[in-house]
Scaffold this active site. Sequence first.
Site, PDB file in Angstrom:
ATOM      1  N   GLU A  50     -40.786 -32.290  20.013  1.00  0.00           N
ATOM      2  CA  GLU A  50     -41.934 -32.133  20.919  1.00  0.00           C
ATOM      3  C   GLU A  50     -42.221 -33.400  21.710  1.00  0.00           C
ATOM      4  O   GLU A  50     -42.731 -33.335  22.832  1.00  0.00           O
ATOM      5  CB  GLU A  50     -43.182 -31.696  20.150  1.00  0.00           C
ATOM      6  N   PHE A 112     -52.209 -23.831   6.397  1.00  0.00           N
ATOM      7  CA  PHE A 112     -50.833 -24.248   6.666  1.00  0.00           C
ATOM      8  C   PHE A 112     -50.681 -24.633   8.140  1.00  0.00           C
ATOM      9  O   PHE A 112     -51.066 -23.894   9.033  1.00  0.00           O
ATOM     10  CB  PHE A 112     -49.856 -23.119   6.321  1.00  0.00           C
ATOM     11  N   GLN A 113     -50.136 -25.803   8.378  1.00  0.00           N
ATOM     12  CA  GLN A 113     -49.910 -26.346   9.722  1.00  0.00           C
ATOM     13  C   GLN A 113     -51.192 -26.434  10.544  1.00  0.00           C
ATOM     14  O   GLN A 113     -51.178 -26.238  11.757  1.00  0.00           O
ATOM     15  CB  GLN A 113     -48.834 -25.536  10.462  1.00  0.00           C
ATOM     16  N   LYS A 162     -54.522 -18.854  17.085  1.00  0.00           N
ATOM     17  CA  LYS A 162     -53.522 -17.785  17.118  1.00  0.00           C
ATOM     18  C   LYS A 162     -54.163 -16.420  17.377  1.00  0.00           C
ATOM     19  O   LYS A 162     -53.637 -15.619  18.157  1.00  0.00           O
ATOM     20  CB  LYS A 162     -52.746 -17.756  15.803  1.00  0.00           C
ATOM     21  N   MET A 477     -36.214 -57.233  23.065  1.00  0.00           N
ATOM     22  CA  MET A 477     -37.459 -57.841  23.523  1.00  0.00           C
ATOM     23  C   MET A 477     -38.190 -58.512  22.358  1.00  0.00           C
ATOM     24  O   MET A 477     -38.739 -59.608  22.497  1.00  0.00           O
ATOM     25  CB  MET A 477     -38.355 -56.789  24.178  1.00  0.00           C
TER      26      MET A 477
END
Lengths: 578, 95
Positions: A50, A112-113, A162, A477
Amino acid sequence: MSQMNGASSLVASLEAAGVDVMFGIPGGAILPAYDPIFSSSIRHILVRHEQGAGHAATGYAQVTGRVGVCIATSGPGATNLVTPLADAAMDSVPVVAITGQVPSVAIGTDAFQEADIRGITMPFAKHNYLITDPADIPRAIAEAFHIASTGRPGPVLVDIAKDALQKMTEFAYPTSVSLKGYKPKLAPDAQSITDAADLITQSSKPVFYVGGGVIKADASRELMELAQLLGAPVVTTLMARGAFPDSHPLNLGMPGMHGTVAAVTALQKADLLITLGARFDDRVTGKLSTFAVNAKVIHADVDPAEIGKNRFADVAVLGDLKHSIAALIPALKFALAKNRPDLTAWLRQVNSLKATYPLGYAMPTDGSLAPQYVIERLGKISGPETIFAAGVGQHQMWASQFVSYENPRTWLNSGGLGTMGYAVPAAMGAKVGAPDTTVWAIDGDGCFQMTNQELTTCALNNIPIKVAIINNESLGMVRQWQTLFYEGRYSNTSLESKRIPNFPMLAEAMGCVGLSCERPEDVDATIEKAMNINDQPVVVDFRVARDAMVWPLVAAGASNDDIMIARETAPDWDSQEL
Amino acid sequence: MAQHTLEVIVENSPGVLARVAGLFSRRAYNIERLSVGPTDNPETSKMDIVVNLEGHALEQVIAQLDKLINVIAIKEIVPNSAQPIVHDTQPDYQN
Ligand SMILES: Cc1ncc(C[n+]2csc(CCOP(=O)(O)OP(=O)(O)O)c2C)c(N)n1
Ligand SMILES: [Mg+2]
């Protein structure tokens, strides 16, 4: 109006908002939306992470000026978007992120999630929404696109439960958006323009301090007219490279920590900063209390909160820069007709600095490759129409310094957040937005290992970007800072090897062409070979000298007066008339 | 340390208190007191914020607050003054 479920309403809204492409990955909570996406006219590009979706949306937006769109599921999908959305916020990029959320009854139960992505993104998103009623979807989408793309652009997140995607609703896309608390100002006040013009005529050492806002406002043409009208020097910040052509005699280059001596010193010695869409970032000002101490400030910006944030503005010009600069041109013509300051001495001074301290680098004596040389040749061979996207590190600074940018929207990088891993997915998004233009990612070997999996996405979706890995087998760097400020104690900055991973093989494994180059005499031929491959992504592993450093340098927290052009070497100020 | 009282009209949307509180915390502005109450309009609420400022200009606090999309109007309540000072960096420009 028509009856459909929330998911179809979402996709119909995105279509109505003019979306042609989005980058994302499905999952449970967003799954209802992926069904109508399947049959939508919108091209959905299935990324591999993502974070890649977010940076791709950013790259797309930076190149096209349109809103970039990314989409993810709840929980980890959404949290993976946090970095690119914070990145887009820091660099004022218009991005809309759509995330699925757990069903509304489950919100707050640690389902969940479940992750409170609205809460997580609240500190930096320009705005965000949590939608639990499908009837709110079209309005939220319309507002999100409006907010993301107007005023000072930025990321807007729309989190949708959802069940709101599943329930039936009426779809009607709003014909207009009106927000009580959000009315960005387009045209500047006439008085501010007159004041600015007057202040300019009183200045004998003015500098145009140009920031990324000029590119966001598509005001390069106006800037050119204004700069030529006054004939004052121009500096373009890291976010503004390309806003004003590097080849123009008035352009002194980039100011700031790794800016040119001419640009840094011109700001320091100026008596007026004509600040256009820049924000006095610490990487530009160095130690703020010693920055341009004798300068008055005109600050033109679309964001009222930037005025006076870091530096007092003698004249604030609030409005969209395209309008503001366009208004300033006739006002300045009028003011100059009465009183034209003589800038000859000032131009002589800054041009002397420019001539005495051009950007440069040493070729390694052992026959190894100078990273700067590779980047310089890339710019020359690929030409000024090419889009470059850089990672973060030494290679980023060299890519800003040693490629000549002639056009706006041809230089993409992560300026404000400094996000390693930006280059490959941003280049992917850029190529989707500008398919007929050559897109090069100039990436570090460290950065490349953060997000290179999007090359698989590129290979499978006919997005033939080109990647130059500046492989110095180190987190260069950070290593440079250790060299300069930590007595060369290289704690955890060595990547150990130029061969592990084997980048060309990795590229081949992802469906790309993999090339490598380690001798100066092979650079041009290798670049040309890569330029001739247009049906596949190409990755070139440039194995370069490890110890090259970025110069000039103003150390973090130091004054810009203490700019160094090499280790323990300051410019020879005595020989300069300042 | 200067104390200022702000009266902020906000949209009555979920999360608006978190937005305001989060802004103050993220930008290191010190809230002395914050209370939220209804207004005559059911779509808006009123926040009374007392802020202690040291090293931050009041204009900057107000400008940052005003950037929140859900913030509609901001007034500074000046003690011993009948008329509050109205701050609005984004007034109703119709252009
Ligand atoms: C996500 C992230 N982690 C850490 C850093 C700190 N950091 C800045 S530059 C850099 C090194 C980058 O290495 P590389 O990509 O090889 O570029 P180089 O400097 O060698 O050109 C690191 C670790 C960062 N900017 N971003
Ligand atoms: Mg490196």
